[in-house]
Design a protein around this motif. Structure first.
Motif, PDB file in Angstrom:
ATOM      1  N   SER A 156       0.804  -1.219   0.000  1.00  0.00           N
ATOM      2  CA  SER A 156       0.000   0.000   0.000  1.00  0.00           C
ATOM      3  C   SER A 156       0.841   1.275   0.000  1.00  0.00           C
ATOM      4  O   SER A 156       0.299   2.367  -0.076  1.00  0.00           O
ATOM      5  CB  SER A 156      -0.921   0.015   1.222  1.00  0.00           C
ATOM      6  OG  SER A 156      -0.164   0.176   2.414  1.00  0.00           O
ATOM      7  N   LYS A 157       2.181   1.118   0.072  1.00  0.00           N
ATOM      8  CA  LYS A 157       3.057   2.293   0.108  1.00  0.00           C
ATOM      9  C   LYS A 157       3.255   2.798  -1.323  1.00  0.00           C
ATOM     10  O   LYS A 157       4.237   2.481  -1.983  1.00  0.00           O
ATOM     11  CB  LYS A 157       4.404   1.933   0.748  1.00  0.00           C
ATOM     12  CG  LYS A 157       4.310   1.216   2.091  1.00  0.00           C
ATOM     13  CD  LYS A 157       3.695   2.104   3.169  1.00  0.00           C
ATOM     14  CE  LYS A 157       3.876   1.511   4.547  1.00  0.00           C
ATOM     15  NZ  LYS A 157       2.827   0.629   5.020  1.00  0.00           N
ATOM     16  N   GLU A 158       2.325   3.605  -1.785  1.00  0.00           N
ATOM     17  CA  GLU A 158       2.267   3.958  -3.197  1.00  0.00           C
ATOM     18  C   GLU A 158       3.431   4.807  -3.684  1.00  0.00           C
ATOM     19  O   GLU A 158       3.657   4.921  -4.897  1.00  0.00           O
ATOM     20  CB  GLU A 158       0.951   4.674  -3.509  1.00  0.00           C
ATOM     21  CG  GLU A 158       0.738   5.967  -2.713  1.00  0.00           C
ATOM     22  CD  GLU A 158      -0.576   6.628  -3.047  1.00  0.00           C
ATOM     23  OE1 GLU A 158      -0.764   6.943  -4.237  1.00  0.00           O
ATOM     24  OE2 GLU A 158      -1.406   6.810  -2.140  1.00  0.00           O
ATOM     25  N   TYR A 159       4.207   5.419  -2.778  1.00  0.00           N
ATOM     26  CA  TYR A 159       5.340   6.235  -3.196  1.00  0.00           C
ATOM     27  C   TYR A 159       6.678   5.514  -2.975  1.00  0.00           C
ATOM     28  O   TYR A 159       7.736   6.108  -3.197  1.00  0.00           O
ATOM     29  CB  TYR A 159       5.347   7.569  -2.447  1.00  0.00           C
ATOM     30  CG  TYR A 159       4.119   8.400  -2.719  1.00  0.00           C
ATOM     31  CD1 TYR A 159       3.906   8.973  -3.967  1.00  0.00           C
ATOM     32  CD2 TYR A 159       3.159   8.591  -1.726  1.00  0.00           C
ATOM     33  CE1 TYR A 159       2.764   9.720  -4.235  1.00  0.00           C
ATOM     34  CE2 TYR A 159       2.020   9.340  -1.975  1.00  0.00           C
ATOM     35  CZ  TYR A 159       1.823   9.903  -3.229  1.00  0.00           C
ATOM     36  OH  TYR A 159       0.698  10.632  -3.488  1.00  0.00           O
ATOM     37  N   LEU A 160       6.628   4.263  -2.573  1.00  0.00           N
ATOM     38  CA  LEU A 160       7.860   3.515  -2.314  1.00  0.00           C
ATOM     39  C   LEU A 160       8.595   3.268  -3.626  1.00  0.00           C
ATOM     40  O   LEU A 160       8.033   2.742  -4.585  1.00  0.00           O
ATOM     41  CB  LEU A 160       7.536   2.178  -1.639  1.00  0.00           C
ATOM     42  CG  LEU A 160       8.723   1.394  -1.086  1.00  0.00           C
ATOM     43  CD1 LEU A 160       9.399   2.167   0.028  1.00  0.00           C
ATOM     44  CD2 LEU A 160       8.267   0.032  -0.580  1.00  0.00           C
ATOM     45  N   ASP A 161       9.873   3.648  -3.623  1.00  0.00           N
ATOM     46  CA  ASP A 161      10.678   3.583  -4.846  1.00  0.00           C
ATOM     47  C   ASP A 161      11.775   2.526  -4.758  1.00  0.00           C
ATOM     48  O   ASP A 161      12.129   1.898  -5.755  1.00  0.00           O
ATOM     49  CB  ASP A 161      11.292   4.974  -5.088  1.00  0.00           C
ATOM     50  CG  ASP A 161      12.116   5.029  -6.348  1.00  0.00           C
ATOM     51  OD1 ASP A 161      13.356   4.969  -6.243  1.00  0.00           O
ATOM     52  OD2 ASP A 161      11.523   5.134  -7.432  1.00  0.00           O
ATOM     53  N   TYR A 162      12.319   2.326  -3.546  1.00  0.00           N
ATOM     54  CA  TYR A 162      13.482   1.459  -3.344  1.00  0.00           C
ATOM     55  C   TYR A 162      13.201   0.557  -2.146  1.00  0.00           C
ATOM     56  O   TYR A 162      12.804   1.026  -1.088  1.00  0.00           O
ATOM     57  CB  TYR A 162      14.713   2.330  -3.070  1.00  0.00           C
ATOM     58  CG  TYR A 162      16.009   1.585  -2.879  1.00  0.00           C
ATOM     59  CD1 TYR A 162      16.930   1.486  -3.916  1.00  0.00           C
ATOM     60  CD2 TYR A 162      16.334   0.985  -1.668  1.00  0.00           C
ATOM     61  CE1 TYR A 162      18.141   0.815  -3.747  1.00  0.00           C
ATOM     62  CE2 TYR A 162      17.527   0.312  -1.485  1.00  0.00           C
ATOM     63  CZ  TYR A 162      18.427   0.239  -2.528  1.00  0.00           C
ATOM     64  OH  TYR A 162      19.613  -0.426  -2.360  1.00  0.00           O
ATOM     65  N   LEU A 163      13.415  -0.746  -2.330  1.00  0.00           N
ATOM     66  CA  LEU A 163      13.117  -1.694  -1.252  1.00  0.00           C
ATOM     67  C   LEU A 163      14.199  -2.766  -1.183  1.00  0.00           C
ATOM     68  O   LEU A 163      14.571  -3.361  -2.199  1.00  0.00           O
ATOM     69  CB  LEU A 163      11.752  -2.362  -1.482  1.00  0.00           C
ATOM     70  CG  LEU A 163      11.347  -3.467  -0.496  1.00  0.00           C
ATOM     71  CD1 LEU A 163      11.178  -2.908   0.919  1.00  0.00           C
ATOM     72  CD2 LEU A 163      10.055  -4.141  -0.954  1.00  0.00           C
ATOM     73  N   GLU A 164      14.699  -2.998   0.024  1.00  0.00           N
ATOM     74  CA  GLU A 164      15.620  -4.104   0.281  1.00  0.00           C
ATOM     75  C   GLU A 164      14.988  -5.048   1.287  1.00  0.00           C
ATOM     76  O   GLU A 164      14.475  -4.612   2.315  1.00  0.00           O
ATOM     77  CB  GLU A 164      16.956  -3.594   0.833  1.00  0.00           C
ATOM     78  CG  GLU A 164      17.793  -2.821  -0.164  1.00  0.00           C
ATOM     79  CD  GLU A 164      19.185  -2.520   0.383  1.00  0.00           C
ATOM     80  OE1 GLU A 164      19.584  -3.167   1.382  1.00  0.00           O
ATOM     81  OE2 GLU A 164      19.869  -1.642  -0.175  1.00  0.00           O
ATOM     82  N   LEU A 165      15.036  -6.334   0.991  1.00  0.00           N
ATOM     83  CA  LEU A 165      14.543  -7.368   1.901  1.00  0.00           C
ATOM     84  C   LEU A 165      15.718  -8.272   2.254  1.00  0.00           C
ATOM     85  O   LEU A 165      16.338  -8.864   1.368  1.00  0.00           O
ATOM     86  CB  LEU A 165      13.431  -8.189   1.232  1.00  0.00           C
ATOM     87  CG  LEU A 165      12.191  -7.412   0.765  1.00  0.00           C
ATOM     88  CD1 LEU A 165      11.254  -8.323  -0.017  1.00  0.00           C
ATOM     89  CD2 LEU A 165      11.464  -6.803   1.961  1.00  0.00           C
ATOM     90  N   HIS A 166      16.029  -8.367   3.543  1.00  0.00           N
ATOM     91  CA  HIS A 166      17.178  -9.157   3.983  1.00  0.00           C
ATOM     92  C   HIS A 166      16.735 -10.237   4.971  1.00  0.00           C
ATOM     93  O   HIS A 166      15.923  -9.982   5.857  1.00  0.00           O
ATOM     94  CB  HIS A 166      18.214  -8.260   4.676  1.00  0.00           C
ATOM     95  CG  HIS A 166      18.922  -7.322   3.752  1.00  0.00           C
ATOM     96  ND1 HIS A 166      20.177  -7.568   3.258  1.00  0.00           N
ATOM     97  CD2 HIS A 166      18.532  -6.141   3.228  1.00  0.00           C
ATOM     98  CE1 HIS A 166      20.534  -6.568   2.469  1.00  0.00           C
ATOM     99  NE2 HIS A 166      19.551  -5.692   2.440  1.00  0.00           N
ATOM    100  N   TRP A 167      17.286 -11.431   4.798  1.00  0.00           N
ATOM    101  CA  TRP A 167      17.101 -12.514   5.756  1.00  0.00           C
ATOM    102  C   TRP A 167      18.478 -13.013   6.189  1.00  0.00           C
ATOM    103  O   TRP A 167      19.440 -12.927   5.430  1.00  0.00           O
ATOM    104  CB  TRP A 167      16.360 -13.698   5.115  1.00  0.00           C
ATOM    105  CG  TRP A 167      14.926 -13.458   4.798  1.00  0.00           C
ATOM    106  CD1 TRP A 167      13.834 -13.800   5.543  1.00  0.00           C
ATOM    107  CD2 TRP A 167      14.398 -12.827   3.618  1.00  0.00           C
ATOM    108  NE1 TRP A 167      12.671 -13.426   4.906  1.00  0.00           N
ATOM    109  CE2 TRP A 167      12.991 -12.824   3.726  1.00  0.00           C
ATOM    110  CE3 TRP A 167      14.983 -12.244   2.478  1.00  0.00           C
ATOM    111  CZ2 TRP A 167      12.168 -12.282   2.746  1.00  0.00           C
ATOM    112  CZ3 TRP A 167      14.167 -11.703   1.509  1.00  0.00           C
ATOM    113  CH2 TRP A 167      12.771 -11.718   1.652  1.00  0.00           C
ATOM    114  N   SER A 168      18.541 -13.538   7.370  1.00  0.00           N
ATOM    115  CA  SER A 168      19.762 -14.196   7.826  1.00  0.00           C
ATOM    116  C   SER A 168      19.536 -15.700   7.755  1.00  0.00           C
ATOM    117  O   SER A 168      18.700 -16.251   8.468  1.00  0.00           O
ATOM    118  CB  SER A 168      20.105 -13.789   9.266  1.00  0.00           C
ATOM    119  OG  SER A 168      21.231 -14.517   9.710  1.00  0.00           O
ATOM    120  N   SER A 169      20.251 -16.351   6.862  1.00  0.00           N
ATOM    121  CA  SER A 169      20.059 -17.792   6.679  1.00  0.00           C
ATOM    122  C   SER A 169      21.043 -18.625   7.487  1.00  0.00           C
ATOM    123  O   SER A 169      21.020 -19.855   7.414  1.00  0.00           O
ATOM    124  CB  SER A 169      20.200 -18.142   5.187  1.00  0.00           C
ATOM    125  OG  SER A 169      21.478 -17.765   4.705  1.00  0.00           O
TER     126      SER A 169
END
Length: 326
Positions: A6-19
């Protein structure tokens, strides 16, 4: 709860997990439970359609989210850069990426569980039906992709991508805008015909590192720069009509280098090289640089008295150097 979509102005996204903790688990049931959790979470972290740059790192689910599959990806009309790093358990690349209309850069790094890439990866018109592949139309896959970087798919052996028939147009070819291709550390024996297409005119730069089973590189009509490093089974490089610069390092079994009439610069590097390869006598670059061991270096310095010098004597500008001991 983040409701990222729903974040309509979001331009840059990083998703990080620790495996790290996941990879250390020995109980298979617990590992599967952890995977189900991470797969459920990533489904809920679907980016908004405004996203332009998406980076994922350390994801340890066995499959990538549905929002990367057909036809959900059609909603990401602004995504230009996608990087996926450390996909330790994914066994298949998503078949929806090819429908991203604005994607310019795609990097997939460290995905050791992927063994094959089917035609559905680069062709939105190839659908799996009853265990087979059915072509449904001439939709362009990856229409604006300029840079493709595939690194650390260490078990990757097969890339299924056939060249289209004689009646097909350039407009129907997958990745028509591809300019730069980098592949590192895999088991491919050859590059697919669909990539080395006679209709491909944008591809300029190809770099291949540590392809342990690669045997030949041929029929790239537009490639200007080629670098091959540590490809021990490589035997032949041929029919690159516009190639201007080639770098060959630690590829000791190359026997044939032909069909490169535009070659201007050639560089070779190998500290184990004892003799200059015979194929050097068949090419006429304006500039040639060789970095070898000290023994071969000293032999070439003696000029015409060396039994190796005649292999490079026809080249006007040569630079010879050797590896110094540390």
């Amino acid at each position: 709860m983040a409701i990222i979509s729903s974040k309509e102005y979001l331009d840059y996204l990083e998703l990080h997990w620790s495996s790290t903790g996941f990879m250390g688990l020995r109980d298979e049931t617990n590992k599967q439970k952890q995977q189900r959790v991470v797969e459920e979470v990533i489904e809920k972290l679907s980016p908004p359609s405004s996203i332009r740059h998406l980076s994922m790192e350390g994801y340890f689910g066995s499959r990538l989210p549905n929002w990367m599959m057909v036809p959900a990806t059609c909603g990401f009309k602004s995504l230009r850069i996608l990087r996926m790093d450390k996909l330790c358990c994914c066994t298949q690349l998503p078949d929806g990426l090819c429908q991203l209309p604005s994607l310019e850069t795609l990097a997939i790094i460290d995905a050791p569980a992927i063994k094959s890439v089917g035609p559905e990866f680069q062709s939105p018109s190839s659908l799996a039906v009853g265990g087979g592949i059915v072509t449904t139309g001439s939709v362009v896959g990856f229409p604006n992709l300029a840079t493709l970087h595939l690194d650390g798919l260490c078990e990757w052996e097969e890339w299924e991508w056939e060249e289209q028939g004689e009646d097909a147009t350039v407009d129907a070819m997958a990745m028509p805008a591809l300019k730069e291709l980098v592949i590192l550390s895999c088991k491919l024996t050859c590059l697919p015909p669909g990539l080395a297409s006679s209709r491909r005119h944008a591809l300029r730069d190809v770099r291949l590192y540590k392809l342990s089973n690669l045997t030949y590189i041929e029929n790239f009509p537009s490639v200007v720069r080629l670098k091959v490093f540590d490809c021990p089974e490589l035997r032949r490089i041929s029919n690159l009509s516009k190639l201007q610069k080639i770098e060959i390092a630690y590829c000791p079994n190359v026997e044939v280098l032909e069909g490169i009439p535009s070659l201007d610069s050639m560089e070779m590097e190998d500290r184990t090289m004892e003799t200059v390869p015979e194929y050097v006598t068949t090419v006429t670059p304006r500039y040639f640089k060789l970095t070898c061991n000290e023994k071969l270096y000293k032999s070439l310095l003696t000029g015409s008295s060396s039994c190796e010098y005649h292999k490079i004597s026809h080249i006007k500008s040569c630079a010879i150097d050797y590896f110094r001991r540390r």
